[in-house]
Motif scaffolding. Structure first.
Motif: not given
Length: 112
Positions: A78-86, A34-51
């Protein structure tokens, strides 16, 4: 009859069917995901590739161990996070992942 959407065969195999080990792994899953999912949600919304990459990569072994169908979605994230130009929109993959994990968390709490 309840629908089981996870598979504990890998955990049973590596633990030699040790019920204490299985309970410990389920407890860890229920605590960490649940903690990781919450952090992942924030990263997705913010288009934060690293997180997105960080949390998708962190969650991947748990999804594999519990035999979850959303393993494909976590690989896409995971792949999207590695590719900052996508320019790919990953919100759909995240929503599939989120829904499955919410259901799994409910099911595991009921079962354990």
């Amino acid at each position: 009859m309840k629908k089981v959407t996870y598979n504990l065969s890998k955990l049973n195999e590596i633990s030699d069917n040790d019920p204490d080990f299985l309970r410990a792994m389920v407890t860890m899953f229920l605590t960490e995901v649940p903690k990781d999912l919450e952090h992942l949600a924030i990263a997705v919304v913010e288009n934060d590739h690293v997180n997105v990459h960080r949390y998708a990569h962190k969650m991947k072994p748990s999804l594999e161990m519990f035999g979850l169908r959303s393993h494909n979605e976590i690989l896409i994230l995971e792949d999207w996070g590695k590719n900052k130009n996508t320019t790919k929109d990953i919100k759909n993959e995240f929503m599939v992942l989120h829904q499955e994990l919410e259901n799994i968390l409910i099911q595991l709490k009921r079962d354990f």
